[in-house]
Scaffold this active site. Structure first.
Site, PDB file in Angstrom:
ATOM      1  N   ASP A   1      -1.798  19.110  14.080  1.00  0.00           N
ATOM      2  CA  ASP A   1      -2.043  18.804  12.663  1.00  0.00           C
ATOM      3  C   ASP A   1      -0.849  19.195  11.795  1.00  0.00           C
ATOM      4  O   ASP A   1      -0.286  20.284  11.953  1.00  0.00           O
ATOM      5  CB  ASP A   1      -3.270  19.598  12.194  1.00  0.00           C
ATOM      6  CG  ASP A   1      -4.249  18.752  11.432  1.00  0.00           C
ATOM      7  OD1 ASP A   1      -3.997  17.540  11.288  1.00  0.00           O
ATOM      8  OD2 ASP A   1      -5.274  19.293  10.976  1.00  0.00           O
TER       9      ASP A   1
ATOM     10  N   LEU B   1      -0.310  -6.276   8.840  1.00  0.00           N
ATOM     11  CA  LEU B   1      -1.090  -5.035   8.897  1.00  0.00           C
ATOM     12  C   LEU B   1      -1.793  -4.847  10.236  1.00  0.00           C
ATOM     13  O   LEU B   1      -2.360  -3.776  10.482  1.00  0.00           O
ATOM     14  CB  LEU B   1      -2.138  -4.995   7.760  1.00  0.00           C
ATOM     15  CG  LEU B   1      -1.589  -4.655   6.378  1.00  0.00           C
ATOM     16  CD1 LEU B   1      -1.006  -5.883   5.692  1.00  0.00           C
ATOM     17  CD2 LEU B   1      -2.665  -4.057   5.486  1.00  0.00           C
TER      18      LEU B   1
ATOM     19  N   ASP C   1      -6.583 -12.140  12.837  1.00  0.00           N
ATOM     20  CA  ASP C   1      -7.155 -10.853  13.248  1.00  0.00           C
ATOM     21  C   ASP C   1      -7.902 -11.042  14.553  1.00  0.00           C
ATOM     22  O   ASP C   1      -8.587 -12.053  14.734  1.00  0.00           O
ATOM     23  CB  ASP C   1      -8.107 -10.339  12.145  1.00  0.00           C
ATOM     24  CG  ASP C   1      -8.354  -8.845  12.235  1.00  0.00           C
ATOM     25  OD1 ASP C   1      -8.888  -8.395  13.260  1.00  0.00           O
ATOM     26  OD2 ASP C   1      -8.019  -8.129  11.272  1.00  0.00           O
TER      27      ASP C   1
ATOM     28  N   GLY D   1     -11.508  -4.742  13.077  1.00  0.00           N
ATOM     29  CA  GLY D   1     -11.864  -5.416  11.823  1.00  0.00           C
ATOM     30  C   GLY D   1     -13.272  -5.998  11.905  1.00  0.00           C
ATOM     31  O   GLY D   1     -13.844  -6.111  12.989  1.00  0.00           O
TER      32      GLY D   1
ATOM     33  N   ASP E   1      -4.755 -13.023  18.514  1.00  0.00           N
ATOM     34  CA  ASP E   1      -3.896 -11.863  18.722  1.00  0.00           C
ATOM     35  C   ASP E   1      -2.497 -12.155  18.162  1.00  0.00           C
ATOM     36  O   ASP E   1      -1.961 -13.253  18.392  1.00  0.00           O
ATOM     37  CB  ASP E   1      -3.824 -11.608  20.238  1.00  0.00           C
ATOM     38  CG  ASP E   1      -3.254 -10.249  20.572  1.00  0.00           C
ATOM     39  OD1 ASP E   1      -2.140  -9.931  20.105  1.00  0.00           O
ATOM     40  OD2 ASP E   1      -3.931  -9.501  21.300  1.00  0.00           O
TER      41      ASP E   1
ATOM     42  N   TYR F   1       2.386   6.661  18.183  1.00  0.00           N
ATOM     43  CA  TYR F   1       2.091   5.768  17.050  1.00  0.00           C
ATOM     44  C   TYR F   1       3.236   5.753  16.022  1.00  0.00           C
ATOM     45  O   TYR F   1       3.688   4.687  15.580  1.00  0.00           O
ATOM     46  CB  TYR F   1       0.778   6.216  16.406  1.00  0.00           C
ATOM     47  CG  TYR F   1       0.415   5.556  15.101  1.00  0.00           C
ATOM     48  CD1 TYR F   1      -0.095   4.260  15.062  1.00  0.00           C
ATOM     49  CD2 TYR F   1       0.558   6.246  13.893  1.00  0.00           C
ATOM     50  CE1 TYR F   1      -0.442   3.672  13.853  1.00  0.00           C
ATOM     51  CE2 TYR F   1       0.206   5.662  12.684  1.00  0.00           C
ATOM     52  CZ  TYR F   1      -0.290   4.377  12.673  1.00  0.00           C
ATOM     53  OH  TYR F   1      -0.634   3.796  11.475  1.00  0.00           O
TER      54      TYR F   1
ATOM     55  N   PHE G   1      -9.676  -2.501   7.201  1.00  0.00           N
ATOM     56  CA  PHE G   1      -9.907  -1.723   5.974  1.00  0.00           C
ATOM     57  C   PHE G   1      -8.927  -2.134   4.851  1.00  0.00           C
ATOM     58  O   PHE G   1      -9.336  -2.712   3.829  1.00  0.00           O
ATOM     59  CB  PHE G   1      -9.798  -0.239   6.344  1.00  0.00           C
ATOM     60  CG  PHE G   1      -9.548   0.699   5.205  1.00  0.00           C
ATOM     61  CD1 PHE G   1     -10.281   0.624   4.018  1.00  0.00           C
ATOM     62  CD2 PHE G   1      -8.583   1.711   5.324  1.00  0.00           C
ATOM     63  CE1 PHE G   1     -10.043   1.499   2.970  1.00  0.00           C
ATOM     64  CE2 PHE G   1      -8.344   2.599   4.282  1.00  0.00           C
ATOM     65  CZ  PHE G   1      -9.063   2.492   3.107  1.00  0.00           C
TER      66      PHE G   1
ATOM     67  N   LYS H   1       5.890   2.623  15.061  1.00  0.00           N
ATOM     68  CA  LYS H   1       6.124   2.100  13.704  1.00  0.00           C
ATOM     69  C   LYS H   1       7.613   2.230  13.340  1.00  0.00           C
ATOM     70  O   LYS H   1       8.197   1.314  12.760  1.00  0.00           O
ATOM     71  CB  LYS H   1       5.274   2.864  12.686  1.00  0.00           C
ATOM     72  CG  LYS H   1       3.762   2.647  12.821  1.00  0.00           C
ATOM     73  CD  LYS H   1       3.348   1.318  12.242  1.00  0.00           C
ATOM     74  CE  LYS H   1       1.834   1.138  12.228  1.00  0.00           C
ATOM     75  NZ  LYS H   1       1.420  -0.173  11.727  1.00  0.00           N
TER      76      LYS H   1
ATOM     77  N   ARG I   1      -2.598  16.817   1.908  1.00  0.00           N
ATOM     78  CA  ARG I   1      -2.281  15.414   2.167  1.00  0.00           C
ATOM     79  C   ARG I   1      -2.040  14.711   0.832  1.00  0.00           C
ATOM     80  O   ARG I   1      -2.487  15.168  -0.220  1.00  0.00           O
ATOM     81  CB  ARG I   1      -3.456  14.699   2.875  1.00  0.00           C
ATOM     82  CG  ARG I   1      -3.765  15.203   4.289  1.00  0.00           C
ATOM     83  CD  ARG I   1      -2.649  14.865   5.260  1.00  0.00           C
ATOM     84  NE  ARG I   1      -2.956  15.256   6.637  1.00  0.00           N
ATOM     85  CZ  ARG I   1      -2.646  16.433   7.172  1.00  0.00           C
ATOM     86  NH1 ARG I   1      -2.051  17.366   6.453  1.00  0.00           N
ATOM     87  NH2 ARG I   1      -2.922  16.669   8.447  1.00  0.00           N
TER      88      ARG I   1
END
Ligand code: NAD
Ligand code: UD2
Length: 310
Positions: free
Chosen positions: A276, A76, A32, A37, A54, A146, A12, A150, A214
């Site tokens: 959330d 990315l 990619d 993707g 990869d 996740y 994206f 990062k 958000r």
């Protein structure tokens, strides 16, 4: 000629970055594995080479360093899913952290002309216990693997910058939206899900009361942030929020999308989603200090998204 490597370039955000780099006359290589993707996201362009592979493949990286003189790397590629990282933390750790460390170490040691290594980090590094608007220096405590993956990469990049001179920059994306965001999973970006529901005339389930907020940032503004971070000498060694500084509730955004589309969405309310975050908004003073500004209002961004969906 100096070239740019974009990992995750068929995804994206990556594919929009590739479009912008090509439009700027740059020569681009996309690496990619096409796990999320799509080839259709990429143009047929003489300045673009697409390599299916990869980021963890050391032999492939060695070949790329032989064949190309990269001056810029935008990293990315990732399994960009909080839900997947909870289900299978070892799989996401392998791609998101090990893959990033491999790529960054390779970049530091094998790319003599490298001027910038830009890493796509996330607001997920902050977790839910931060003040809002959130500054880069605010202490984060990720709520899911996740975010921790990062955050760990950010620490490695700081180390590689100090010990091996890697010209690294970390970009912490908030809620990115725009054309080509895949709406197919219940954990896809909410605006891709809402837009698809509105388009197909299907109901949309709001998790909770819809008052959660958000910082929705349009993909073209994220691309402009990435190119700014790659160009500005002052960015090297820094970590930058990529948002707008504008806080919007989910219901506000859904109302605005209905007004842009001239259609009504059938809404139902379900229970709040476990874990959330109630409020999320970026302090973008640091990125603004480099001359970047978010150009799209929420209305403009939603109009562009709706036009691309129809
Ligand atoms: P995306 O899934 O569309 O793009 C990720 C790309 O990486 C895909 O093209 C996928 O095929 C590729 N990829 C995955 N594993 C790979 C591997 N092992 N080797 C090579 N390629 C691989 O997701 P996106 O939304 O475009 O996200 C791009 C980056 O931005 C990711 O690093 C993500 O974590 C980060 N990010 C996104 C958001 C958001 O709102 N979309 C928010 C915060 C951070
Ligand atoms: C985003 C990122 C995540 C991580 C996190 C950091 C995406 C897709 N997710 O999670 O990777 O960086 O930010 O904080 O970019 N919602 C509904 N109905 C739906 C889907 C979603 O009500 O069908 C709600 C959801 O419960 C949440 C809001 O919409 O309150 C936004 O959800 P999201 O999954 O788009 O993004 P977020 O902020 O949870």
């Amino acid at each position: 000629m100096a070239e740019v490597l974009v990992t995750g370039g068929a995804g994206f955000i990556g594919s929009h970055l590739v479009d912008a780099l090509l439009a700027d006359g740059r020569t681009v290589v996309v690496l990619d594995d096409f796990s999320t993707g799509h080839a259709e996201n990429l143009p047929d362009h003489p300045g673009l080479r697409v390599v299916r592979g990869d980021v963890r493949d050391a032999a492939l990286l060695a070949e790329l360093a032989e064949a190309h003189a990269f001056e810029e790397v935008h990293h990315l590629a990732a399994i960009a899913s909080v839900a997947r990282s909870i289900e299978d933390p070892v799989a996401t750790l392998s791609v998101n952290t090990e893959g990033s460390v491999r790529l960054a170490t390779w970049a530091a040691r094998s790319l003599p002309g490298l001027k910038r290594f830009v890493f796509a980090s996330s607001a997920a590094t902050y977790g839910s216990e931060v003040r809002v608007p959130t500054r880069e220096s605010d202490p984060g405590r990720p709520d899911a693997p996740y975010g921790l993956e990062k955050a760990t990469v950010e620490r490695y990049l700081e180390l590689l910058a100090r010990t091996e001179g890697l010209p690294a920059v970390c970009a912490r994306f908030f809620n990115v939206y725009g054309p080509r965001q895949d709406p197919s999973s219940p954990y896809s970006g909410v605006l891709s899900i809402v837009t698809r529901a509105l388009h197909d005339g299907r109901p949309f389930t709001v998790h909770g009361d819809g008052g959660q907020t958000r910082d929705f940032v349009y993909v073209a503004d994220v691309v402009a942030a990435l190119t700014t971070l790659a160009r500005q000498p002052d960015a090297v060694g820094g970590t930058f929020n990529v948002g707008t500084g504008r806080e919007a509730s989910l219901l506000e955004v859904v109302d605005l999308l209905e007004s842009v589309a001239g259609r009504e969405l059938e809404r139902t309310h379900g229970p709040p989603r476990a874990g959330d975050i109630r409020r999320s908004v970026a302090d973008v003073t640091a990125l603004r200090g480099l001359g970047w500004r978010p150009e799209r209002s929420l209305r403009d961004g939603l109009t562009a998204l709706w036009a691309a969906t129809c």
